[in-house]
Design an enzyme around this catalytic site. Structure first.
Site, PDB file in Angstrom:
ATOM      1  N   ASP A  64       0.885  -1.169   0.000  1.00 20.92           N
ATOM      2  CA  ASP A  64       0.000   0.000   0.000  1.00 20.92           C
ATOM      3  C   ASP A  64       0.919   1.215   0.000  1.00 20.92           C
ATOM      4  OD1 ASP A  64      -1.609   2.164   0.511  1.00 20.92           O
ATOM      5  OD2 ASP A  64      -2.668   1.249   2.197  1.00 20.92           O
ATOM      6  N   SER A 144       0.549  13.158 -14.917  1.00 21.36           N
ATOM      7  CA  SER A 144      -0.639  13.135 -15.780  1.00 21.36           C
ATOM      8  C   SER A 144      -0.763  14.493 -16.463  1.00 21.36           C
ATOM      9  CB  SER A 144      -1.899  12.881 -14.940  1.00 21.36           C
ATOM     10  OG  SER A 144      -3.065  13.078 -15.726  1.00 21.36           O
ATOM     11  N   TYR A 157      -7.432  15.413  -7.921  1.00 22.70           N
ATOM     12  CA  TYR A 157      -6.524  14.603  -8.746  1.00 22.70           C
ATOM     13  C   TYR A 157      -5.554  15.500  -9.506  1.00 22.70           C
ATOM     14  CZ  TYR A 157      -5.142  11.101 -12.296  1.00 22.70           C
ATOM     15  OH  TYR A 157      -4.443  10.254 -13.136  1.00 22.70           O
ATOM     16  N   LYS A 161      -1.551  15.498  -9.020  1.00 26.84           N
ATOM     17  CA  LYS A 161      -0.592  15.209 -10.095  1.00 26.84           C
ATOM     18  C   LYS A 161       0.333  16.401 -10.349  1.00 26.84           C
ATOM     19  CE  LYS A 161      -1.679  10.926 -11.159  1.00 26.84           C
ATOM     20  NZ  LYS A 161      -0.712   9.814 -10.979  1.00 26.84           N
TER      21      LYS A 161
HETATM   22  P1  NAD Z   1      -5.450   1.198 -12.949  1.00 25.22           P
HETATM   23  O1  NAD Z   1      -6.619   1.495 -12.089  1.00 25.22           O
HETATM   24  O2  NAD Z   1      -5.612   0.311 -14.136  1.00 25.22           O
HETATM   25  O3  NAD Z   1      -4.249   0.612 -12.072  1.00 25.22           O
HETATM   26  C1  NAD Z   1      -3.895   1.202 -10.859  1.00 25.22           C
HETATM   27  C2  NAD Z   1      -3.269   0.129  -9.968  1.00 25.22           C
HETATM   28  O4  NAD Z   1      -2.826   0.789  -8.775  1.00 25.22           O
HETATM   29  C3  NAD Z   1      -4.243  -0.965  -9.543  1.00 25.22           C
HETATM   30  O5  NAD Z   1      -3.647  -2.247  -9.748  1.00 25.22           O
HETATM   31  C4  NAD Z   1      -4.460  -0.697  -8.057  1.00 25.22           C
HETATM   32  O6  NAD Z   1      -4.680  -1.886  -7.299  1.00 25.22           O
HETATM   33  C5  NAD Z   1      -3.159  -0.026  -7.679  1.00 25.22           C
HETATM   34  N1  NAD Z   1      -3.275   0.805  -6.481  1.00 25.22           N
HETATM   35  C6  NAD Z   1      -4.231   1.727  -6.196  1.00 25.22           C
HETATM   36  N2  NAD Z   1      -4.010   2.255  -4.990  1.00 25.22           N
HETATM   37  C7  NAD Z   1      -2.893   1.681  -4.503  1.00 25.22           C
HETATM   38  C8  NAD Z   1      -2.167   1.803  -3.295  1.00 25.22           C
HETATM   39  N3  NAD Z   1      -2.565   2.619  -2.305  1.00 25.22           N
HETATM   40  N4  NAD Z   1      -1.043   1.059  -3.130  1.00 25.22           N
HETATM   41  C9  NAD Z   1      -0.649   0.194  -4.098  1.00 25.22           C
HETATM   42  N5  NAD Z   1      -1.306   0.019  -5.254  1.00 25.22           N
HETATM   43  C10 NAD Z   1      -2.417   0.752  -5.447  1.00 25.22           C
HETATM   44  O7  NAD Z   1      -4.907   2.634 -13.385  1.00 25.22           O
HETATM   45  P2  NAD Z   1      -3.958   3.146 -14.588  1.00 25.22           P
HETATM   46  O8  NAD Z   1      -4.805   3.880 -15.533  1.00 25.22           O
HETATM   47  O9  NAD Z   1      -3.060   2.074 -15.068  1.00 25.22           O
HETATM   48  O10 NAD Z   1      -3.123   4.239 -13.781  1.00 25.22           O
HETATM   49  C11 NAD Z   1      -1.751   4.090 -13.437  1.00 25.22           C
HETATM   50  C12 NAD Z   1      -1.194   5.455 -13.159  1.00 25.22           C
HETATM   51  O11 NAD Z   1      -1.305   6.267 -14.330  1.00 25.22           O
HETATM   52  C13 NAD Z   1      -1.925   6.214 -12.051  1.00 25.22           C
HETATM   53  O12 NAD Z   1      -0.975   6.958 -11.297  1.00 25.22           O
HETATM   54  C14 NAD Z   1      -2.833   7.151 -12.825  1.00 25.22           C
HETATM   55  O13 NAD Z   1      -3.188   8.278 -12.068  1.00 25.22           O
HETATM   56  C15 NAD Z   1      -1.933   7.488 -13.990  1.00 25.22           C
HETATM   57  N6  NAD Z   1      -2.596   8.015 -15.179  1.00 25.22           N
HETATM   58  C16 NAD Z   1      -3.559   7.292 -15.819  1.00 25.22           C
HETATM   59  C17 NAD Z   1      -4.152   7.825 -16.947  1.00 25.22           C
HETATM   60  C18 NAD Z   1      -5.218   7.090 -17.716  1.00 25.22           C
HETATM   61  O14 NAD Z   1      -5.840   7.711 -18.615  1.00 25.22           O
HETATM   62  N7  NAD Z   1      -5.469   5.832 -17.444  1.00 25.22           N
HETATM   63  C19 NAD Z   1      -3.759   9.091 -17.423  1.00 25.22           C
HETATM   64  C20 NAD Z   1      -2.772   9.786 -16.744  1.00 25.22           C
HETATM   65  C21 NAD Z   1      -2.194   9.234 -15.621  1.00 25.22           C
END
Ligand code: NAD
Length: 259
Positions: A64, A144, A157, A161
């Site tokens: 976590d 992001s 958020y 970021k």
């Molecule tokens: P996702 O929801 O597919 O995966 C996120 C993962 O993080 C999950 O496996 C979850 O279990 C894990 N997680 C959440 N809270 C946690 C914690 N406290 N400790 C450990 N693990 C934890 O999301 P994603 O889209 O792959 O996002 C990954 C990163 O990319 C994030 O930081 C997100 O903010 C960033 N991001 C995503 C996007 C998008 O469009 N998907 C765009 C910009 C940035």
């Protein structure tokens, strides 16, 4: 299998899903030991099995990112299994959209805790391990486009970021004397499970349907990203090719906000 990351041990937080999972698969395919550190050990274990069946090296640990002891355990487990740490990807993140005027202290604290405090703890604990190993090492943070522009239904958020971008700069300045680089990348709209949840929650708060499609509609390259679009930059930031870069955020957004 290629070998740009041969023998390197790389932790990816949030590595069990979406962008993190694509990174872990990509790192293992380049010869790294991919350590999948996630809240969901079950999902992390499933990905480890997949990577190993493809001939790669991977391990899973339940972490976590908001809990320093848990992060420390994740790193000590990594050292026990793989001997050293070469790169640490602070990638775990989440969103919980609310209309700007409805944002509560609880919502703000939750989103900042995971996305920002989690990154601070990750940088600190990875750096302590790098220093104990004699210096060097790479931290890479997932920022992001929302850290470059404030979005109305994503105020905490976006703030979180923006803080990740700032922590990347502070960390780079603080840790350069140990040969540690701190960089990040800023994805745009990426098709991951995060968006499935986000689309549902945006609709629930009356912020329209198909947020993913409407946000992706203005992208110059004509489509949203797949997690695979993030991987080459992740490999670059984990590999020696990026050794002279620190304190930087690389946008990976297909031509969207252009800052
Ligand atoms: P996702 O929801 O597919 O995966 C996120 C993962 O993080 C999950 O496996 C979850 O279990 C894990 N997680 C959440 N809270 C946690 C914690 N406290 N400790 C450990 N693990 C934890 O999301 P994603 O889209 O792959 O996002 C990954 C990163 O990319 C994030 O930081 C997100 O903010 C960033 N991001 C995503 C996007 C998008 O469009 N998907 C765009 C910009 C940035």
């Amino acid at each position: 299998m290629a070998d740009r990351l041969r023998g390197r041990t790389i932790v990816v937080t949030g590595g069990a899903s979406g962008i993190g999972a694509a990174l872990a698969i990509g790192f293992a395919a380049e010869g790294a030991n991919a350590v999948i550190a996630d809240l969901s050990l079950e999902a992390a274990d499933a990905l480890v099995a997949q990577i190993r069946s493809d001939g790669g090296s991977a391990s899973a640990v339940r972490v976590d990112v908001t809990d320093r002891e848990s992060v420390r355990t994740g790193i000590s487990d990594t050292i026990e299994r793989h001997g050293r740490l070469d790169a640490y990807f602070n990638n775990a993140g989440m969103n919980a959209p609310m209309k700007f005027l409805d944002v509560t202290e609880q919502n703000f604290e939750l989103v900042l805790r995971v996305n920002t405090l989690g990154v601070l703890i990750g940088i600190q604990e990875a750096a302590k391990q790098f220093i104990a190993q004699g210096g060097g090492g790479k931290v890479v943070n997932t920022a992001s486009i929302a850290g470059r522009q404030g979005f109305s239904s994503f105020a905490p958020y976006s703030a979180a970021k923006a803080a990740v971008i700032s922590l990347t700069q502070s960390g780079a300045r603080a840790l350069a004397e140990h040969g540690i680089t701190v960089n990040g990348f800023a994805p745009g709209v990426v098709a991951t499970p995060l968006w499935t949840k986000l689309d549902r929650e945006l609709e629930e708060i009356g912020e329209g349907q198909n947020g993913f499609d409407s946000m992706a509609s203005g992208i110059l390259l004509g489509r949203a990203a797949d997690p695979a679009d993030i991987v080459p930059t992740g490999i670059f930031l984990a590999a020696p090719d990026s050794d002279y870069i620190t304190g930087q955020i690389i946008p990976i957004e297909g031509g969207m906000i252009l800052v």
